[in-house]
Design a protein around this motif. Structure first.
Motif, PDB file in Angstrom:
ATOM      1  N   VAL A 154      -5.337  -8.368   6.156  1.00  0.00           N
ATOM      2  CA  VAL A 154      -5.454  -7.791   4.817  1.00  0.00           C
ATOM      3  C   VAL A 154      -6.325  -8.721   3.975  1.00  0.00           C
ATOM      4  O   VAL A 154      -6.466  -9.904   4.284  1.00  0.00           O
ATOM      5  CB  VAL A 154      -4.087  -7.585   4.134  1.00  0.00           C
ATOM      6  CG1 VAL A 154      -3.260  -6.567   4.876  1.00  0.00           C
ATOM      7  CG2 VAL A 154      -3.335  -8.879   3.986  1.00  0.00           C
ATOM      8  N   GLU A 170      -6.830 -10.350   0.301  1.00  0.00           N
ATOM      9  CA  GLU A 170      -6.219 -10.672  -0.988  1.00  0.00           C
ATOM     10  C   GLU A 170      -7.329 -10.707  -2.032  1.00  0.00           C
ATOM     11  O   GLU A 170      -8.132 -11.641  -2.067  1.00  0.00           O
ATOM     12  CB  GLU A 170      -5.540 -12.048  -0.924  1.00  0.00           C
ATOM     13  CG  GLU A 170      -4.288 -12.087  -0.107  1.00  0.00           C
ATOM     14  CD  GLU A 170      -3.070 -11.629  -0.877  1.00  0.00           C
ATOM     15  OE1 GLU A 170      -3.175 -11.361  -2.098  1.00  0.00           O
ATOM     16  OE2 GLU A 170      -2.017 -11.512  -0.242  1.00  0.00           O
ATOM     17  N   ARG A 171      -7.383  -9.669  -2.850  1.00  0.00           N
ATOM     18  CA  ARG A 171      -8.477  -9.563  -3.825  1.00  0.00           C
ATOM     19  C   ARG A 171      -8.491 -10.697  -4.837  1.00  0.00           C
ATOM     20  O   ARG A 171      -9.553 -11.223  -5.172  1.00  0.00           O
ATOM     21  CB  ARG A 171      -8.382  -8.241  -4.583  1.00  0.00           C
ATOM     22  CG  ARG A 171      -8.866  -7.080  -3.773  1.00  0.00           C
ATOM     23  CD  ARG A 171      -8.784  -5.827  -4.571  1.00  0.00           C
ATOM     24  NE  ARG A 171     -10.033  -5.644  -5.299  1.00  0.00           N
ATOM     25  CZ  ARG A 171     -10.321  -4.578  -5.989  1.00  0.00           C
ATOM     26  NH1 ARG A 171      -9.465  -3.583  -6.072  1.00  0.00           N
ATOM     27  NH2 ARG A 171     -11.473  -4.467  -6.613  1.00  0.00           N
ATOM     28  N   ARG A 219      -1.441  -9.595   8.119  1.00  0.00           N
ATOM     29  CA  ARG A 219      -0.565  -8.660   7.413  1.00  0.00           C
ATOM     30  C   ARG A 219       0.879  -9.131   7.520  1.00  0.00           C
ATOM     31  O   ARG A 219       1.321  -9.588   8.563  1.00  0.00           O
ATOM     32  CB  ARG A 219      -0.697  -7.255   8.003  1.00  0.00           C
ATOM     33  CG  ARG A 219       0.209  -6.229   7.337  1.00  0.00           C
ATOM     34  CD  ARG A 219      -0.053  -4.830   7.851  1.00  0.00           C
ATOM     35  NE  ARG A 219      -1.360  -4.349   7.435  1.00  0.00           N
ATOM     36  CZ  ARG A 219      -1.649  -3.905   6.210  1.00  0.00           C
ATOM     37  NH1 ARG A 219      -0.734  -3.905   5.278  1.00  0.00           N
ATOM     38  NH2 ARG A 219      -2.860  -3.479   5.934  1.00  0.00           N
ATOM     39  N   SER A 266       5.977  -7.229   4.250  1.00  0.00           N
ATOM     40  CA  SER A 266       6.137  -6.834   2.841  1.00  0.00           C
ATOM     41  C   SER A 266       4.863  -6.265   2.214  1.00  0.00           C
ATOM     42  O   SER A 266       4.890  -5.803   1.073  1.00  0.00           O
ATOM     43  CB  SER A 266       6.605  -8.041   2.029  1.00  0.00           C
ATOM     44  OG  SER A 266       5.672  -9.091   2.140  1.00  0.00           O
ATOM     45  N   ASP A 267       3.740  -6.268   2.927  1.00  0.00           N
ATOM     46  CA  ASP A 267       2.479  -5.768   2.380  1.00  0.00           C
ATOM     47  C   ASP A 267       2.509  -4.257   2.190  1.00  0.00           C
ATOM     48  O   ASP A 267       3.153  -3.531   2.944  1.00  0.00           O
ATOM     49  CB  ASP A 267       1.305  -6.121   3.306  1.00  0.00           C
ATOM     50  CG  ASP A 267       0.922  -7.581   3.228  1.00  0.00           C
ATOM     51  OD1 ASP A 267       1.159  -8.200   2.169  1.00  0.00           O
ATOM     52  OD2 ASP A 267       0.400  -8.096   4.224  1.00  0.00           O
ATOM     53  N   GLN A 268       1.781  -3.814   1.182  1.00  0.00           N
ATOM     54  CA  GLN A 268       1.589  -2.393   0.940  1.00  0.00           C
ATOM     55  C   GLN A 268       0.618  -1.841   1.985  1.00  0.00           C
ATOM     56  O   GLN A 268      -0.157  -2.585   2.561  1.00  0.00           O
ATOM     57  CB  GLN A 268       1.013  -2.177  -0.474  1.00  0.00           C
ATOM     58  CG  GLN A 268       1.913  -2.658  -1.583  1.00  0.00           C
ATOM     59  CD  GLN A 268       3.197  -1.864  -1.661  1.00  0.00           C
ATOM     60  OE1 GLN A 268       3.201  -0.651  -1.535  1.00  0.00           O
ATOM     61  NE2 GLN A 268       4.302  -2.563  -1.846  1.00  0.00           N
ATOM     62  N   ARG A 308      -5.879  -1.980   3.316  1.00  0.00           N
ATOM     63  CA  ARG A 308      -6.529  -3.242   3.656  1.00  0.00           C
ATOM     64  C   ARG A 308      -6.417  -4.273   2.546  1.00  0.00           C
ATOM     65  O   ARG A 308      -6.239  -5.456   2.789  1.00  0.00           O
ATOM     66  CB  ARG A 308      -8.010  -2.939   3.957  1.00  0.00           C
ATOM     67  CG  ARG A 308      -8.775  -4.068   4.516  1.00  0.00           C
ATOM     68  CD  ARG A 308      -8.426  -4.282   5.943  1.00  0.00           C
ATOM     69  NE  ARG A 308      -9.420  -5.156   6.553  1.00  0.00           N
ATOM     70  CZ  ARG A 308      -9.381  -5.558   7.786  1.00  0.00           C
ATOM     71  NH1 ARG A 308      -8.420  -5.157   8.559  1.00  0.00           N
ATOM     72  NH2 ARG A 308     -10.277  -6.337   8.264  1.00  0.00           N
ATOM     73  N   GLN A 309      -6.546  -3.844   1.293  1.00  0.00           N
ATOM     74  CA  GLN A 309      -6.540  -4.799   0.179  1.00  0.00           C
ATOM     75  C   GLN A 309      -5.154  -4.922  -0.430  1.00  0.00           C
ATOM     76  O   GLN A 309      -4.428  -3.945  -0.553  1.00  0.00           O
ATOM     77  CB  GLN A 309      -7.541  -4.354  -0.880  1.00  0.00           C
ATOM     78  CG  GLN A 309      -8.960  -4.414  -0.384  1.00  0.00           C
ATOM     79  CD  GLN A 309      -9.959  -4.148  -1.477  1.00  0.00           C
ATOM     80  OE1 GLN A 309      -9.627  -4.064  -2.640  1.00  0.00           O
ATOM     81  NE2 GLN A 309     -11.213  -4.016  -1.092  1.00  0.00           N
ATOM     82  N   GLN A 310      -4.818  -6.119  -0.808  1.00  0.00           N
ATOM     83  CA  GLN A 310      -3.518  -6.401  -1.419  1.00  0.00           C
ATOM     84  C   GLN A 310      -3.710  -7.005  -2.799  1.00  0.00           C
ATOM     85  O   GLN A 310      -4.681  -7.554  -3.116  1.00  0.00           O
ATOM     86  CB  GLN A 310      -2.705  -7.355  -0.547  1.00  0.00           C
ATOM     87  CG  GLN A 310      -2.407  -6.812   0.810  1.00  0.00           C
ATOM     88  CD  GLN A 310      -1.542  -5.567   0.809  1.00  0.00           C
ATOM     89  OE1 GLN A 310      -0.493  -5.550   0.173  1.00  0.00           O
ATOM     90  NE2 GLN A 310      -1.969  -4.537   1.474  1.00  0.00           N
TER      91      GLN A 310
END
Length: 85
Positions: free
Chosen positions: A64, A66-67, A75, A78-80, A83-85
């Motif tokens: 993923v 992290e913007r 990943r 707990s990630d949504q 691709r971007q978190q």
């Protein structure tokens, strides 16, 4: 260095540390003087070339981005979704 070689270099860096900062990757690729590999955007930020990024994304389906901190990582449960978190 080809686009695929650049993406594979990024993959090797990611696999070695389990994370990869965008600026670190883009700065390394920028030194190769090929704007297809890396370039400066309108705001003066160094960026990974779009084709290199697309290839890297295919090689890392469980990573993923992290913007806020501008890096890729593994990943977490707990990630949504996405691709971007």
């Amino acid at each position: 260095m080809t686009l695929d070689q650049a993406a594979k270099w990024m993959l090797a860096e990611f696999e070695a540390k389990r994370f990869l900062y965008q600026e670190e990757a883009a700065s390394h690729l920028l030194h190769l003087h090929d704007t297809a590999l890396a370039y400066y955007d309108a705001n003066g930020n160094v960026c990974v070339g779009k084709a290199v990024l697309a290839s890297f994304n295919k090689l890392t389906p469980n990573a993923v981005y992290e913007r806020a901190q501008k890096f890729w990582r593994d990943r977490l449960p707990s990630d949504q979704p996405g691709r971007q978190q």
